[in-house]
Design a protein around this motif. Structure first.
Motif, PDB file in Angstrom:
ATOM      1  N   ARG A  16      -6.623  36.711 125.537  1.00 58.73           N
ATOM      2  CA  ARG A  16      -5.535  37.665 125.691  1.00 58.73           C
ATOM      3  C   ARG A  16      -5.736  38.427 126.990  1.00 58.73           C
ATOM      4  N   ARG A  17      -4.780  38.325 127.853  1.00 60.14           N
ATOM      5  CA  ARG A  17      -4.898  39.005 129.134  1.00 60.14           C
ATOM      6  C   ARG A  17      -4.991  40.514 128.925  1.00 60.14           C
ATOM      7  N   LYS A  18      -5.845  41.157 129.682  1.00 65.81           N
ATOM      8  CA  LYS A  18      -6.066  42.594 129.504  1.00 65.81           C
ATOM      9  C   LYS A  18      -4.823  43.393 129.884  1.00 65.81           C
ATOM     10  N   ASP A  19      -4.563  44.463 129.133  1.00 66.55           N
ATOM     11  CA  ASP A  19      -3.545  45.416 129.522  1.00 66.55           C
ATOM     12  C   ASP A  19      -4.059  46.244 130.700  1.00 66.55           C
ATOM     13  N   LYS A  20      -3.153  46.712 131.526  1.00 67.20           N
ATOM     14  CA  LYS A  20      -3.546  47.399 132.754  1.00 67.20           C
ATOM     15  C   LYS A  20      -3.233  48.889 132.687  1.00 67.20           C
ATOM     16  N   VAL A  21      -4.166  49.669 133.203  1.00 65.64           N
ATOM     17  CA  VAL A  21      -4.010  51.121 133.232  1.00 65.64           C
ATOM     18  C   VAL A  21      -4.496  51.645 134.571  1.00 65.64           C
ATOM     19  N   VAL A  22      -3.787  52.629 135.098  1.00 65.56           N
ATOM     20  CA  VAL A  22      -4.110  53.224 136.394  1.00 65.56           C
ATOM     21  C   VAL A  22      -4.605  54.649 136.174  1.00 65.56           C
ATOM     22  N   PHE A  23      -5.686  55.004 136.854  1.00 66.85           N
ATOM     23  CA  PHE A  23      -6.235  56.353 136.792  1.00 66.85           C
ATOM     24  C   PHE A  23      -6.060  57.026 138.153  1.00 66.85           C
ATOM     25  N   ARG A 134     -10.652  45.379 126.709  1.00 63.49           N
ATOM     26  CA  ARG A 134      -9.220  45.391 126.370  1.00 63.49           C
ATOM     27  C   ARG A 134      -8.335  45.764 127.546  1.00 63.49           C
ATOM     28  N   TYR A 135      -8.878  46.577 128.458  1.00 63.20           N
ATOM     29  CA  TYR A 135      -8.053  47.103 129.540  1.00 63.20           C
ATOM     30  C   TYR A 135      -8.660  46.801 130.903  1.00 63.20           C
ATOM     31  N   GLU A 136      -7.783  46.496 131.833  1.00 60.65           N
ATOM     32  CA  GLU A 136      -8.173  46.362 133.234  1.00 60.65           C
ATOM     33  C   GLU A 136      -7.779  47.641 133.948  1.00 60.65           C
TER      34      GLU A 136
END
Length: 329
Positions: A16-23, A134-136
């Protein structure tokens, strides 16, 4: 389809491709909220507050909360949602941030986590089980020369005083309150304690009271500058952990210039490079590849859906920005 939720790989049905989040990170006063909102208006994104004081209701002036006008229609999560006297721990942040992230992602949008409480971000990314599997993550660090930032912070405190800082703190003043809990941990509450205790005294002259207030304001400035220094040290430590995933944007020029020149410097040194970095992070390609056209509504936040929602002459400007700041990526 969401830019981050791509489903299962045809080669590996269990992948499952990781979901992406920006900080968006930075010391106090560096423009984190401004950048997060800029990016959220250019991409399909929503903002999650990671400031441990701004999560509480109240003290809008002292805590420098973004106004409704400044938000420009961008949804904000965990901003002014906790009662003033309640505690909100790193664990509380992690659980609430994860729920907000999943809600944002479920609507095909990108979470942007922005705020100055680096301990919250550290806990979420480095100590939450399975987070990195889980997250990139993409980390944008807005940096400003400390000497320049200290001058700006002092000026900002003066503006807070003009806007009614003393009255705002007076409204929650309780000489017996625990200053280590809730919103009373904000810089400015403890510093104003002595003045608010004596301001009604009939035995002190007006001049003496004014001197005590001036001393409190100077203490707020000094403690805010000290906070910025501590935050910078923390960010540098995290940079050592996250390496090339953290992109430093030097916003010093923006704080040196004034008016339109400052806005142009912001776009050229911070917002522009960040847009390019975020585009490549989300879509896996150099943002200059392919033809861009401006969206009819430059604040629509529709990148990845129809057109790049950046007004002209952004294609040419982005080309220059990206080529001159490739080391940021």
């Amino acid at each position: 389809m969401s830019n981050s939720r791509q489903g299962l790989s045809s080669k590996n049905p269990f992948y499952r491709r990781k979901d992406k989040v920006v900080f968006v990170m930075g010391a106090t006063g560096t423009g984190k909220s401004r950048l997060a909102i800029d990016l959220a208006t250019r991409f399909a994104a929503e903002i999650i507050n990671s400031d441990k004081i701004q999560v509480h209701r109240g003290l809008k002036i002292l805590t420098n909360k973004v106004t409704d006008e400044e938000r420009r229609g961008v949804p904000h999560h965990l901003l002014g949602v906790v009662e003033p006297d309640d505690d909100f721990t790193a664990d509380d942040f992690c659980s609430n941030a994860l729920m907000a992230m999943e809600s944002i992602l479920s609507h095909g949008r990108t979470p942007i986590i922005a705020g100055g409480s680096n301990s919250f971000i550290d806990a979420l990314v480095n100590r939450t089980p399975d987070f990195r599997s889980r997250y990139e993550c993409c980390f944008l660090w807005v940096d400003v020369s400390m000497l320049v930032l200290q001058s700006f912070v002092s000026e900002r405190v003066e503006k807070m005083v003009e806007l009614g800082l003393a009255s705002e703190v007076r409204n929650i003043f309780d000489p017996k309150a625990d200053l280590s809990r809730g919103i009373r941990r904000a810089i400015g509450v403890a510093e104003m304690h002595n003045y608010l205790t004596i301001e009604g005294s009939a035995t002190l002259s007006t001049e003496k009271k004014a001197a005590i207030l001036a001393s409190a304001i100077e203490e707020i400035k000094a403690n805010t500058c000290a906070l910025a220094s501590r935050q910078l040290k923390k960010i540098r430590r995290l940079k050592g952990i996250w390496g090339c995933r953290m992109h430093r944007l030097d916003a010093t020029e923006t704080f040196v210039k004034k008016g339109d020149d400052a806005d142009e410097a912001w776009e050229r040194t911070v917002a522009g490079p960040s847009t390019a970095i975020m585009y490549e992070f989300l879509f896996g390609e150099n943002p200059i590849v392919g033809a861009f056209k401006p969206a009819e509504n430059p604040t629509a936040g529709v990148i990845g859906a129809t057109a790049l929602s950046i007004p002209m002459p952004w294609p040419l400007l982005l080309t220059s920005i990206y080529s001159n700041n490739r080391d940021l990526v």
